[in-house]
Enzyme design. Structure first.
Site, PDB file in Angstrom:
ATOM      1  NE  ARG A 137       7.968  -3.150   6.204  1.00 36.64           N
ATOM      2  CZ  ARG A 137       6.699  -2.749   6.184  1.00 36.64           C
ATOM      3  NH1 ARG A 137       6.206  -2.134   5.130  1.00 36.64           N
ATOM      4  NH2 ARG A 137       5.918  -3.007   7.201  1.00 36.64           N
ATOM      5  NE  ARG A 170       6.655  -1.170  10.441  1.00 39.19           N
ATOM      6  CZ  ARG A 170       5.580  -0.927   9.690  1.00 39.19           C
ATOM      7  NH1 ARG A 170       5.700  -0.278   8.539  1.00 39.19           N
ATOM      8  NH2 ARG A 170       4.380  -1.317  10.065  1.00 39.19           N
ATOM      9  NE  ARG A 193      -4.909  -1.073   9.937  1.00 42.03           N
ATOM     10  CZ  ARG A 193      -3.733  -0.607   9.487  1.00 42.03           C
ATOM     11  NH1 ARG A 193      -3.641   0.620   9.037  1.00 42.03           N
ATOM     12  NH2 ARG A 193      -2.690  -1.369   9.468  1.00 42.03           N
ATOM     13  CE  LYS A 224      -2.311  -0.758   3.824  1.00 37.46           C
ATOM     14  NZ  LYS A 224      -1.896  -2.088   4.259  1.00 37.46           N
ATOM     15  NE  ARG A 264       1.673  -5.121  11.065  1.00 35.30           N
ATOM     16  CZ  ARG A 264       2.639  -4.765  10.216  1.00 35.30           C
ATOM     17  NH1 ARG A 264       3.802  -5.395  10.225  1.00 35.30           N
ATOM     18  NH2 ARG A 264       2.438  -3.798   9.363  1.00 35.30           N
TER      19      ARG A 264
HETATM   20  P1  AMP Z   1       0.471   0.323   8.992  1.00 37.94           P
HETATM   21  O1  AMP Z   1       1.770   1.006   8.729  1.00 37.94           O
HETATM   22  O2  AMP Z   1      -0.690   0.898   8.223  1.00 37.94           O
HETATM   23  O3  AMP Z   1       0.564  -1.181   8.872  1.00 37.94           O
HETATM   24  O4  AMP Z   1       0.113   0.618  10.530  1.00 37.94           O
HETATM   25  C1  AMP Z   1       0.987   0.233  11.561  1.00 37.94           C
HETATM   26  C2  AMP Z   1       0.236   0.168  12.890  1.00 37.94           C
HETATM   27  O5  AMP Z   1      -0.333   1.458  13.188  1.00 37.94           O
HETATM   28  C3  AMP Z   1      -0.951  -0.796  12.918  1.00 37.94           C
HETATM   29  O6  AMP Z   1      -0.556  -2.131  13.197  1.00 37.94           O
HETATM   30  C4  AMP Z   1      -1.782  -0.178  14.049  1.00 37.94           C
HETATM   31  O7  AMP Z   1      -1.206  -0.467  15.325  1.00 37.94           O
HETATM   32  C5  AMP Z   1      -1.608   1.316  13.812  1.00 37.94           C
HETATM   33  N1  AMP Z   1      -2.627   1.863  12.875  1.00 37.94           N
HETATM   34  C6  AMP Z   1      -2.414   2.414  11.650  1.00 37.94           C
HETATM   35  N2  AMP Z   1      -3.571   2.814  11.083  1.00 37.94           N
HETATM   36  C7  AMP Z   1      -4.547   2.502  11.972  1.00 37.94           C
HETATM   37  C8  AMP Z   1      -5.964   2.626  11.977  1.00 37.94           C
HETATM   38  N3  AMP Z   1      -6.637   3.151  10.927  1.00 37.94           N
HETATM   39  N4  AMP Z   1      -6.644   2.200  13.068  1.00 37.94           N
HETATM   40  C9  AMP Z   1      -5.994   1.673  14.124  1.00 37.94           C
HETATM   41  N5  AMP Z   1      -4.670   1.493  14.185  1.00 37.94           N
HETATM   42  C10 AMP Z   1      -3.931   1.900  13.128  1.00 37.94           C
END
Ligand code: AMP
Length: 215
Positions: A127, A160, A88, A13, A171
């Site tokens: 990654r 990470r 989400r 993404k 996840r």
């Molecule tokens: P991402 O980089 O989009 O995978 O987000 C990394 C982490 O940020 C996720 O595993 C959540 O802990 C938090 N996060 C990001 N976007 C959201 C969202 N829309 N709602 C809740 N938690 C989020």
């Protein structure tokens, strides 16, 4: 254009959102990036959300609602945006609906990138990121010139915490359980378009860009 970009963690993404934002000239809003930056800077928000990020759990909707209302209200989002990582949950769809209504605008499309689990684990497990300048590498697909060292700034690359295999599985499970309903809801509204996320980022982008021409 106002676009929601969806798909499981690791599907690409972020990569696609950056390219698309350049092509369309609209801002890329990644909630994951905003939250990671808050954690790195040790802000009040960062302190509240750190544990959720490290364990791969979703940050509570209330906090996310405040964050997104503020971000989409900023001037640079007026001409359009690509939302990467939000909404989400069904509650977050409702939050986004309210924010957009207040701004007097509508969503054009929800694009979902699709890839199978084995491919996602391979991509996320390989990654590596630079903690200083945030460049992203991949052990197989985009290795740094010198192993473990950032090409751009020379810092030691790190994984990470949420890219460790056990957390990746959590996840993916969180995604399947909590984010599926978002897919279904946008599907029912006729806003959802699925794109095959396998293969080279350039090939995936061709598919995404082709889709945008038909929206
Ligand atoms: P991402 O980089 O989009 O995978 O987000 C990394 C982490 O940020 C996720 O595993 C959540 O802990 C938090 N996060 C990001 N976007 C959201 C969202 N829309 N709602 C809740 N938690 C989020």
């Amino acid at each position: 254009m106002r676009i929601v970009l969806m798909g499981p963690p690791g599907v690409g993404k972020g990569t696609q959102a950056v390219r698309l934002s350049e092509k369309l000239g609209v801002v890329h809003v990644s909630t994951g990036d905003i939250l990671r930056e808050a954690v790195a800077d040790g802000t009040g928000l960062g302190k509240k959300v750190r544990e959720y990020l490290e364990s791969g759990q979703l940050v509570p909707d209330g906090l996310m609602g405040d964050l997104i209302a503020e971000r989409l209200g900023q001037d640079d989002a007026r001409g359009g945006f690509i939302l990467d990582g939000f909404p989400r949950t069904l509650e977050q769809i409702a939050i986004l609906d309210r924010v957009l209504r207040r701004l007097g605008v509508e969503l054009d499309v929800a694009v979902e990138l699709v890839a199978d689990e084995a491919e996602i684990i391979r991509r996320l497990g390989g990654r590596r990121v630079c903690p200083q300048c945030r460049q992203v590498y991949h052990l197989e697909n985009r290795p740094p010139k010198a192993a473990g060292v950032c090409d751009a700034c020379g810092s030691a690359l790190v994984q990470r915490p949420d890219d460790e295999e056990s957390v990746i599985r959590d996840r993916l499970e969180v995604f399947a359980r909590q984010t599926r309903p978002v897919h279904d809801a946008y599907g029912q509204r006729g806003l959802l378009k699925e794109v095959d996320g396998h293969g080279d980022p350039a090939d995936v982008f061709e598919r995404v860009a082709g889709l945008m021409e038909r929206v």
